[in-house]
Design an enzyme around this catalytic site. Structure first.
Site, PDB file in Angstrom:
ATOM      1  N   PHE A 133      57.179  35.249 -63.146  1.00 55.90           N
ATOM      2  CA  PHE A 133      57.458  36.790 -63.641  1.00 55.90           C
ATOM      3  C   PHE A 133      56.793  37.628 -62.753  1.00 55.90           C
ATOM      4  CE2 PHE A 133      57.553  35.681 -68.358  1.00 55.90           C
ATOM      5  CZ  PHE A 133      58.819  35.129 -68.204  1.00 55.90           C
ATOM      6  N   SER A 197      60.620  31.133 -70.251  1.00 53.59           N
ATOM      7  CA  SER A 197      60.570  30.619 -68.964  1.00 53.59           C
ATOM      8  C   SER A 197      59.396  29.596 -68.786  1.00 53.59           C
ATOM      9  CB  SER A 197      60.035  32.060 -68.008  1.00 53.59           C
ATOM     10  OG  SER A 197      59.369  31.662 -67.029  1.00 53.59           O
ATOM     11  N   ASN A 199      57.397  29.152 -66.651  1.00 51.72           N
ATOM     12  CA  ASN A 199      56.360  29.530 -65.408  1.00 51.72           C
ATOM     13  C   ASN A 199      55.425  30.349 -65.704  1.00 51.72           C
ATOM     14  OD1 ASN A 199      57.841  27.945 -63.645  1.00 51.72           O
ATOM     15  ND2 ASN A 199      59.307  29.641 -63.571  1.00 51.72           N
ATOM     16  N   LYS A 232      66.120  34.652 -75.633  1.00 55.10           N
ATOM     17  CA  LYS A 232      66.644  33.569 -74.769  1.00 55.10           C
ATOM     18  C   LYS A 232      65.974  32.378 -74.671  1.00 55.10           C
ATOM     19  CE  LYS A 232      67.405  33.158 -69.825  1.00 55.10           C
ATOM     20  NZ  LYS A 232      67.761  33.825 -68.612  1.00 55.10           N
TER      21      LYS A 232
HETATM   22  C1  LIG Z   1      64.893  32.250 -58.860  1.00 52.63           C
HETATM   23  C2  LIG Z   1      65.199  32.456 -60.348  1.00 52.63           C
HETATM   24  C3  LIG Z   1      64.527  33.339 -60.933  1.00 52.63           C
HETATM   25  C4  LIG Z   1      64.396  33.447 -62.486  1.00 52.63           C
HETATM   26  N1  LIG Z   1      63.905  34.390 -63.125  1.00 52.63           N
HETATM   27  C5  LIG Z   1      64.255  34.370 -64.568  1.00 52.63           C
HETATM   28  C6  LIG Z   1      63.383  35.656 -65.167  1.00 52.63           C
HETATM   29  O1  LIG Z   1      62.685  36.353 -64.574  1.00 52.63           O
HETATM   30  N2  LIG Z   1      63.674  35.578 -66.541  1.00 52.63           N
HETATM   31  C7  LIG Z   1      64.758  34.935 -67.101  1.00 52.63           C
HETATM   32  O2  LIG Z   1      64.862  34.961 -68.142  1.00 52.63           O
HETATM   33  N3  LIG Z   1      65.300  34.028 -66.338  1.00 52.63           N
HETATM   34  C8  LIG Z   1      65.165  33.865 -64.974  1.00 52.63           C
HETATM   35  N4  LIG Z   1      66.043  32.905 -64.396  1.00 52.63           N
HETATM   36  C9  LIG Z   1      66.860  32.144 -65.223  1.00 52.63           C
HETATM   37  C10 LIG Z   1      68.402  32.441 -65.019  1.00 52.63           C
HETATM   38  O3  LIG Z   1      68.430  33.705 -65.506  1.00 52.63           O
HETATM   39  C11 LIG Z   1      69.115  31.418 -65.895  1.00 52.63           C
HETATM   40  O4  LIG Z   1      69.025  31.366 -67.241  1.00 52.63           O
HETATM   41  C12 LIG Z   1      69.169  30.048 -65.219  1.00 52.63           C
HETATM   42  O5  LIG Z   1      68.943  30.182 -63.969  1.00 52.63           O
HETATM   43  C13 LIG Z   1      70.481  29.344 -65.267  1.00 52.63           C
HETATM   44  O6  LIG Z   1      71.385  30.026 -65.138  1.00 52.63           O
HETATM   45  P1  LIG Z   1      72.254  29.640 -63.524  1.00 52.63           P
HETATM   46  O7  LIG Z   1      72.432  27.992 -63.455  1.00 52.63           O
HETATM   47  O8  LIG Z   1      73.368  30.262 -63.436  1.00 52.63           O
HETATM   48  O9  LIG Z   1      71.338  29.772 -62.479  1.00 52.63           O
HETATM   49  C14 LIG Z   1      65.542  32.602 -62.967  1.00 52.63           C
HETATM   50  C15 LIG Z   1      66.368  31.799 -62.217  1.00 52.63           C
HETATM   51  C16 LIG Z   1      66.203  31.743 -60.696  1.00 52.63           C
HETATM   52  C17 LIG Z   1      66.890  30.572 -60.060  1.00 52.63           C
END
Ligand SMILES: Cc1cc2nc3c(=O)[nH]c(=O)nc-3n(C[C@H](O)[C@H](O)[C@H](O)COP(=O)(O)O)c2cc1C
Length: 378
Positions: A133, A197, A199, A232
């Site tokens: 974050f 998350s 992280n 989420k």
């Molecule tokens: C680099 C990166 C940063 C992310 N940061 C956030 C975040 O700040 N908050 C959040 O809810 N999800 C975050 N996500 C998760 C994405 O919103 C999504 O839920 C997840 O990557 C699955 O979708 P995808 O396979 O299309 O990437 C992040 C994903 C990536 C790859």
């Protein structure tokens, strides 16, 4: 063919030849998009907006939906994490997205985890991140979006994804989320409680009923305008925990559930070693996104849809690259979907390509609206 420019030339150049660091590439991309967002709405450079829309957007009334009091021009949104501070908010509609989720934003500005913290896993069509974050904080986002909304009307719904500040203890998480929501409630069309998350230490424990209950209660007390609020969830939850969250979604009259965030699982990955660190993915902290999370996210969508007889709206996210992936999520029960990793791999023409594919599928099925496809294969 336009689609090939990114996949045949730009992506190999950036990923293989220049070996661009994923986070540096992301930072320069988002800043370029932010600059572009500033100019496309000026009368003198409006032609650029028209050009972008002609190339990347697809407008068709069969793709439109009215949900939670908002009008979505198409069902594909930008997932949270890409535009954490909302600096590129004016551009997303012109790149073809039907909605965009900004954030995760926290009440206190914070730098996130030490770098490197974002890695590509090309053999798996995946990414691993432990950003933690990193963001400028809710007050900064409030200033930016308030100003933006005074200047122009955005063509797509804008969501704001809220997280807990790292310095806030878990016991006072509810107040932290409430403080962010208090600042931002007039800036977003919908809000997301991010408790998934991997992280931020302990964050996912906020998915437990008692903790989540206190956060949702605090937010709904503050939510006099009844803005749509989502939660989420992580793909790593057990069915029982998901059932508990479904119950809370009903109790607190949430607009719906976003499924899913990244996974902490490392099974079935082809990547043996992450080049940047020389370590296997199993030794690196963080969440995996992209293809490895695709089927689990779909399974969870289907579960929520079945458990609620389709009564709790679902935004499906995880591993969407193709029209088939999008169709799977929608027919499992997602009324809207989001993309992040797929967009990195497939490039800016991906949205239009998927929307075209969805229209073809609607025709095949004899449907005249995307909403008719939601949950047909639950
Ligand atoms: C680099 C990166 C940063 C992310 N940061 C956030 C975040 O700040 N908050 C959040 O809810 N999800 C975050 N996500 C998760 C994405 O919103 C999504 O839920 C997840 O990557 C699955 O979708 P995808 O396979 O299309 O990437 C992040 C994903 C990536 C790859």
């Amino acid at each position: 063919m336009t689609t090939d420019i990114y996949q045949a030339a730009i992506r190999p150049l950036l990923f293989n030849l220049v070996k661009a660091d994923p986070e540096k590439l992301h930072t320069s991309t988002i800043h370029t998009l932010s600059q572009l967002g500033k100019i496309i709405h000026r009368p003198s450079t409006h032609w650029l907006d028209t050009r972008l829309q002609q190339t990347l957007c697809l407008s068709d009334k069969r793709l439109q939906q009215n949900l939670f009091g908002l009008k979505f021009p198409n069902p594909i949104g930008l997932a949270a994490g890409f535009d954490k501070d909302g600096i590129a908010a004016p551009i997303w509609g012109s790149l073809g997205f039907g909605f965009a989720e900004l954030g995760t934003v926290t009440f206190h500005p914070q730098p996130g985890n030490p770098q490197p913290r974002m890695f590509r896993l090309p053999q798996d069509n995946a990414a691993l991140n432990r950003m933690g974050f990193n963001n400028l904080g809710a007050a900064d986002m409030n200033t930016r979006l308030t100003q933006l909304r005074k200047q122009l009307t955005l063509p797509i719904p804008i969501g704001i994804n809220l997280g807990k500040s790292k310095i806030t203890p878990l016991e006072t998480a509810a107040q932290d989320y409430r403080d962010s929501f208090h600042l931002l409630k007039d800036c977003g069309d919908y809000f997301v409680v991010n408790v998934s998350s991997p992280n931020t230490p302990g964050l996912r424990s906020l998915q437990d009923s008692a903790m989540l209950s206190s956060i949702l209660d605090a937010l709904q007390q503050e939510n006099l305008a009844q803005k749509p609020i989502f939660v989420k969830i992580a793909p790593d939850l057990e069915w029982e925990a998901i059932s508990d969250i479904i119950n809370l979604a009903k109790t607190y009259k949430l607009a719906g559930i976003i499924a899913t965030n990244t996974t902490i699982r490392r099974d079935n990955l082809k990547t043996q070693i992450i080049a940047k660190t020389g370590k296997p993915p199993s030794s690196e902290a963080g969440g995996i996104s992209g293809m490895p999370v695709r089927d689990r996210a779909t399974e969870i969508i289907r579960f929520i849809y079945q458990q609620t007889q389709g009564k709790v709206p679902i935004i499906g996210v995880g591993g969407i690259f193709t029209p088939d992936d999008a169709w799977e999520k929608i027919t499992a029960g997602a009324c809207l979907i989001q993309v992040y990793t797929g967009w990195i791999y497939e490039g800016p023409w991906m949205i239009r390509r998927i929307l075209k594919g969805l229209l073809a599928k609607l025709e095949e099925q004899g449907f005249d609206s995307i909403s008719q496809a939601v949950g047909i294969r639950e």
